[in-house]
Design a protein around this motif. Structure first.
Motif, PDB file in Angstrom:
ATOM      1  N   TRP A   1      -1.202  -3.655  -5.707  1.00  0.00           N
ATOM      2  CA  TRP A   1      -1.512  -3.434  -4.292  1.00  0.00           C
ATOM      3  C   TRP A   1      -2.229  -4.660  -3.704  1.00  0.00           C
ATOM      4  O   TRP A   1      -3.061  -5.254  -4.391  1.00  0.00           O
TER       5      TRP A   1
ATOM      6  N   ILE B   1     -12.411   6.270  -4.346  1.00  0.00           N
ATOM      7  CA  ILE B   1     -13.383   5.361  -4.985  1.00  0.00           C
ATOM      8  C   ILE B   1     -14.334   4.719  -3.975  1.00  0.00           C
ATOM      9  O   ILE B   1     -15.393   4.207  -4.343  1.00  0.00           O
TER      10      ILE B   1
ATOM     11  N   ASP C   1      -3.835   3.233   2.745  1.00  0.00           N
ATOM     12  CA  ASP C   1      -4.979   3.236   1.838  1.00  0.00           C
ATOM     13  C   ASP C   1      -6.309   3.078   2.567  1.00  0.00           C
ATOM     14  O   ASP C   1      -7.144   2.251   2.182  1.00  0.00           O
TER      15      ASP C   1
ATOM     16  N   PRO D   1     -15.716  -2.175   4.245  1.00  0.00           N
ATOM     17  CA  PRO D   1     -15.393  -3.575   3.988  1.00  0.00           C
ATOM     18  C   PRO D   1     -14.449  -4.080   5.076  1.00  0.00           C
ATOM     19  O   PRO D   1     -14.105  -3.347   6.002  1.00  0.00           O
TER      20      PRO D   1
ATOM     21  N   GLY E   1      -6.658  -0.648   3.546  1.00  0.00           N
ATOM     22  CA  GLY E   1      -7.467  -0.845   2.347  1.00  0.00           C
ATOM     23  C   GLY E   1      -8.954  -0.633   2.581  1.00  0.00           C
ATOM     24  O   GLY E   1      -9.749  -1.537   2.324  1.00  0.00           O
ATOM     25  N   PHE E   2      -9.326   0.556   3.057  1.00  0.00           N
ATOM     26  CA  PHE E   2     -10.720   0.951   3.324  1.00  0.00           C
ATOM     27  C   PHE E   2     -11.355   0.145   4.460  1.00  0.00           C
ATOM     28  O   PHE E   2     -12.523   0.381   4.789  1.00  0.00           O
ATOM     29  N   CYS E   3     -10.624  -0.800   5.075  1.00  0.00           N
ATOM     30  CA  CYS E   3     -11.222  -1.691   6.079  1.00  0.00           C
ATOM     31  C   CYS E   3     -10.822  -1.279   7.492  1.00  0.00           C
ATOM     32  O   CYS E   3      -9.660  -0.956   7.725  1.00  0.00           O
TER      33      CYS E   3
ATOM     34  N   GLY F   1     -15.391  -5.278  -1.762  1.00  0.00           N
ATOM     35  CA  GLY F   1     -15.169  -4.151  -2.668  1.00  0.00           C
ATOM     36  C   GLY F   1     -16.130  -4.154  -3.828  1.00  0.00           C
ATOM     37  O   GLY F   1     -17.094  -4.928  -3.853  1.00  0.00           O
TER      38      GLY F   1
ATOM     39  N   ASP G   1     -13.201 -11.121  -4.198  1.00  0.00           N
ATOM     40  CA  ASP G   1     -12.801  -9.724  -4.393  1.00  0.00           C
ATOM     41  C   ASP G   1     -11.470  -9.733  -5.159  1.00  0.00           C
ATOM     42  O   ASP G   1     -10.698 -10.681  -5.064  1.00  0.00           O
TER      43      ASP G   1
ATOM     44  N   HIS H   1      -9.115  -6.588   4.491  1.00  0.00           N
ATOM     45  CA  HIS H   1      -7.713  -6.147   4.613  1.00  0.00           C
ATOM     46  C   HIS H   1      -7.335  -5.805   6.045  1.00  0.00           C
ATOM     47  O   HIS H   1      -6.154  -5.715   6.363  1.00  0.00           O
TER      48      HIS H   1
ATOM     49  N   PRO I   1      -6.323  10.366  -3.400  1.00  0.00           N
ATOM     50  CA  PRO I   1      -6.638   9.627  -4.637  1.00  0.00           C
ATOM     51  C   PRO I   1      -6.829   8.134  -4.379  1.00  0.00           C
ATOM     52  O   PRO I   1      -7.643   7.486  -5.021  1.00  0.00           O
ATOM     53  N   ALA I   2      -6.111   7.589  -3.393  1.00  0.00           N
ATOM     54  CA  ALA I   2      -6.193   6.136  -3.164  1.00  0.00           C
ATOM     55  C   ALA I   2      -7.553   5.736  -2.598  1.00  0.00           C
ATOM     56  O   ALA I   2      -7.986   4.605  -2.756  1.00  0.00           O
TER      57      ALA I   2
ATOM     58  N   HIS J   1      -8.904  -7.999  -4.707  1.00  0.00           N
ATOM     59  CA  HIS J   1      -7.718  -7.734  -3.869  1.00  0.00           C
ATOM     60  C   HIS J   1      -7.525  -8.898  -2.897  1.00  0.00           C
ATOM     61  O   HIS J   1      -8.493  -9.546  -2.487  1.00  0.00           O
TER      62      HIS J   1
ATOM     63  N   TYR K   1     -16.306  -1.011  -7.238  1.00  0.00           N
ATOM     64  CA  TYR K   1     -16.244   0.446  -7.346  1.00  0.00           C
ATOM     65  C   TYR K   1     -16.848   0.983  -8.639  1.00  0.00           C
ATOM     66  O   TYR K   1     -17.008   2.187  -8.773  1.00  0.00           O
TER      67      TYR K   1
HETATM   68  C1  LIG Z   1     -12.276  -4.124  -0.097  1.00  0.00           C
HETATM   69  C2  LIG Z   1     -11.236  -3.859  -1.155  1.00  0.00           C
HETATM   70  O1  LIG Z   1     -10.427  -5.013  -1.308  1.00  0.00           O
HETATM   71  O2  LIG Z   1     -11.867  -3.666  -2.404  1.00  0.00           O
HETATM   72  C3  LIG Z   1     -10.370  -2.638  -0.795  1.00  0.00           C
HETATM   73  C4  LIG Z   1      -9.341  -2.293  -1.853  1.00  0.00           C
HETATM   74  C5  LIG Z   1      -8.337  -1.251  -1.372  1.00  0.00           C
HETATM   75  C6  LIG Z   1      -7.486  -0.742  -2.527  1.00  0.00           C
HETATM   76  C7  LIG Z   1      -6.415   0.194  -2.023  1.00  0.00           C
HETATM   77  N1  LIG Z   1      -5.659   0.787  -3.147  1.00  0.00           N
HETATM   78  C8  LIG Z   1      -6.460   1.729  -3.903  1.00  0.00           C
HETATM   79  C9  LIG Z   1      -5.680   2.378  -5.042  1.00  0.00           C
HETATM   80  C10 LIG Z   1      -6.617   3.258  -5.853  1.00  0.00           C
HETATM   81  N2  LIG Z   1      -6.319   3.125  -7.262  1.00  0.00           N
END
Ligand SMILES: CC(O)(O)CCCCCNCCCN
Ligand SMILES: [Zn+2]
Length: 667
Positions: free
Chosen positions: A203, A25, A92, A132, A143-145, A303, A172, A135, A21-22, A174, A305
């Motif tokens: 987060w 997106i 994440d 991305p 964090g997807f990075c 980011g 961004d 992070h 789930p994390a 975050h 989404y």
């Molecule tokens: C590049 C960026 O800063 O957009 C990556 C954000 C990672 C967020 C991780 N937590 C996601 C929780 C989902 N509800």
């Protein structure tokens, strides 16, 4: 010089292969909808499309450790189970057989962008990349990075081009902790980030993301964290932070290169950010950074989404990089209380590090709330708007950003015979007959003026009419009597029903009282004259101790007064007048001319007095869209000037809430 765009569909060829789930997106469609929107809006055709390349080990090792790189190198050969296992050690983020390849392309794209800008092949540019970067840390994905695209780009720029000072702006939603850790003790890289924080409840839940983390050792002061402790932040909140924190410090820092961690999850509709700023805000945020580093700006996607607001925000950003007029930002209500709290805390934490904040008035903190500061007349929000605010984020709706049309002619000029027309400007020399209104004006204002003054005025009026019809973007006139022309222009424009003038008068000179009576003209006068005149809601006299020669005081007035007032007044015409003998230096004048193009879709009319003929060229250069030269690293402004600006702010902020930067509650 053009705008670079870097994109390759190869970077769409990885995705989440299991349930998480994390991470769900972060999908390939983020890139395809962004690029698709650029194509659909004809923006890719206007850009210089550069090829991507893979980063090589040495470039990745500028930021990451060898053991981390070696570990990531194993992922293409891993089974699904191994990939899941490998992923568990990080937070994440997810891995995929092709993500290492894409991560090298993402870094390579950022480096291609830096090369093309620093080699002077393009003016600025944007890289649409995934994964991305902001992070990821020295030895960890997060964090997807996977690799820290922008941090590597900064180290690369320093190493290969000897760039002395780099500003990284991370809008961004975050916190890019990876970038912060990379440069926290490095005074040559100023990292600015705002991020949803909610007192560490959001987060990545780090104490390191709070406003009091300012950098370490030599790097103290070169890390700026602006925490958003509430959701629902709007355009006003973002602009307040730029005007009262980022821009003053960025100009003092005077970077040679600007890198943007361009994440668009800070836009309305994004479930991560849950903010309410509209996509067109990114047109302004981009523009406000384009007069730093002589326009050398590299934006790298992070980011974003919500595929609708992401695509719109990307288009707004690229259109500004291309030099298109900025869209008007409407109903700016001023920052909410929580933003004021954050603003005040950040300014206090950085006061010892930046002279632009040295005299910042900071008041005792106060309870946090997002009660919006009501400016006069805002009290009775109609039902629909209140209901709108209470809807949950996924149902947010917002208007399509307005079309931003570049007029056929950018800059038109009215010059006395014998004065050369600057290149690329169009001279207005039509000797059209004196319109009827002119004859009345001749009677009212110009009775004793000679015909050349009346002719010049008639041409200035046709400049204004052409701006009104968007036939030209801006104009410049060299006239015999700047003050008299200014008064006639305000009179002429104010006669139109929905016109609003933002008059910026540089230097001493008398502003006739009647032009501010109708509330359609807001006047800011920056001079060295200590007018006992206290001013009013529509007349803001800024008197600098040493006059307009004092760059620091002038710059401070520009960011903490002029910008907020201009945004809130939302004029249809900007009238910039350089009074004779103002003493303002050319570069400051050019910076001011550039900044004022944030308003009125760039419809700026500049009035110069004939003996300021030497300013025609430098002014025209800015009106044509060239970046203003750097002011240099700014020293502290005079205490008296800073206090004078603060006094003005506290007098005016009840009427103009964007002036708020500290915790005063309005009356
Ligand atoms: C590049 C960026 O800063 O957009 C990556 C954000 C990672 C967020 C991780 N937590 C996601 C929780 C989902 N509800
Ligand atoms: Zn983000």
């Amino acid at each position: 010089m053009g705008t670079a765009l870097i994109y390759d569909e190869e970077m769409t060829k990885y995705k989440l292969l299991w349930v998480d789930p994390a991470c769900k997106i972060e999908v390939p469609e983020r890139l395809t909808v962004s690029h698709g929107a650029l194509v659909r809006n004809g923006l890719t055709d206007r850009c210089i499309c550069l090829p991507v390349r893979e980063a090589v080990d040495a470039e990745i090792l500028l930021v990451h450790s060898e053991e981390y790189l070696e570990a990531v190198k194993q992922t293409p050969h891993m089974t699904l189970e191994d990939l899941k296992e490998f992923t568990l050690q990080y937070g994440d983020v997810y891995f995929h057989p092709n993500i290492y390849h894409c991560a090298k392309l993402a870094v390579g794209s950022a480096l291609q962008l830096v090369d093309s800008v620093l080699m002077g092949k393009v003016k600025n540019g944007m890289a649409l990349v995934r994964p991305p970067g902001h992070h990821s840390m020295r030895s960890a994905a997060n964090g997807f990075c996977v690799f820290n695209n922008v941090a590597i780009a900064a180290q690369y720029a320093k190493q290969k081009y000897g760039v002395k000072r780099i500003l990284i702006v991370d809008w961004d939603i975050h916190h890019g902790q990876g970038v912060q850790y990379c440069f926290e003790d490095d005074p040559s890289v100023l990292y600015f980030s705002w991020h949803r924080y909610e007192h560490q409840k959001f987060w990545p839940n780090l104490k390191d993301s709070d406003y009091d983390i300012v950098g370490k050792g030599e790097g103290a002061g070169f890390n700026i964290n602006v925490p958003w402790n509430k959701v629902g932040m709007e355009n006003s909140d973002y602009l307040s932070v730029f005007c009262h924190v980022l821009l003053p410090i960025a100009y003092e820092f005077c970077p040679d290169l600007v890198l943007v961690c361009a994440g668009f999850d800070s836009a309305i509709g994004d479930l991560e950010g849950e903010m309410c700023a509209t996509p067109d805000i990114f047109a302004h945020l981009t523009y406000l950074l384009m007069n730093l580093a002589e326009g050398k700006l590299c934006a790298v996607l992070e980011g974003g989404y919500n595929l609708t607001s992401l695509a719109q925000s990307v288009c707004q950003t690229v259109q500004t990089l291309l030099g298109d007029p900025l869209p008007p930002l409407t109903n700016l209500t001023g920052p909410c209380r929580s933003t004021l709290e954050s603003l005040q805390c950040v300014r206090a934490a950085h006061r010892q590090h930046w002279s632009c904040l040295r005299h910042a008035v900071d008041l005792p903190t106060f309870e946090i709330s997002t009660i919006r500061i009501k400016s006069s007349g805002e009290e009775n929000k109609d039902e629909a708007e209140v209901w709108e605010e209470q809807k949950s984020p996924e149902e947010k709706i917002w208007p399509e950003p307005p079309k931003r049309v570049s007029p056929r002619v950018c800059s038109a000029v009215v010059l006395p015979d014998g004065v050369v027309c600057p290149d690329a400007c169009e001279r207005l020399s039509s000797s059209e007959d004196l319109g009827p209104h002119l004859l009345t004006l001749k009677k009212d204002f110009l009775k004793d003026a000679d015909d050349s003054a009346v002719t010049a005025l008639s041409r200035v009026f046709s400049l204004i009419d052409k701006m009104k019809n968007n036939e030209i973007r801006n104009g410049l006139a060299l006239v015999g009597d700047a003050a008299m022309t200014m008064t006639c222009v305000v009179q002429h424009v104010a006669a139109e029903v929905d016109s609003r003038v933002f008059l910026v008068c540089v230097g001493n000179g008398n502003i006739p009282g009647h032009i501010i009576e109708d509330g359609k003209t807001l006047v800011v006068q920056i001079s060295g004259e200590d007018t006992e005149e206290q001013g009013s809601k529509y007349y803001v006299p800024v008197c600098l101790k040493k006059g307009c020669t004092d760059t620091s005081g002038f710059a401070q007035a520009m960011f903490s007064l002029l910008l907020p007032l201009g945004y809130q007044h939302n004029p249809s015409l900007v009238l910039l007048v350089r009074m004779p003998g103002s003493g303002v230096c050319d570069i400051m004048w050019q910076q001011l001319t550039a900044l004022l193009q944030s308003f009125a879709q760039g419809h700026t009319l500049v009035l110069l007095q004939e003996d300021d003929k030497a300013c025609v060229g430098p002014t025209a250069s800015i009106l044509l869209g060239n970046p203003a030269p750097p002011l240099g690293q700014l020293p502290a402004s005079l205490k008296e000037d800073a206090e004078a600006v603060e006094r003005l702010r506290s007098r005016l902020q009840a009427d103009w809430n964007l002036l708020l930067a500290t915790g005063e509650s309005t009356k």
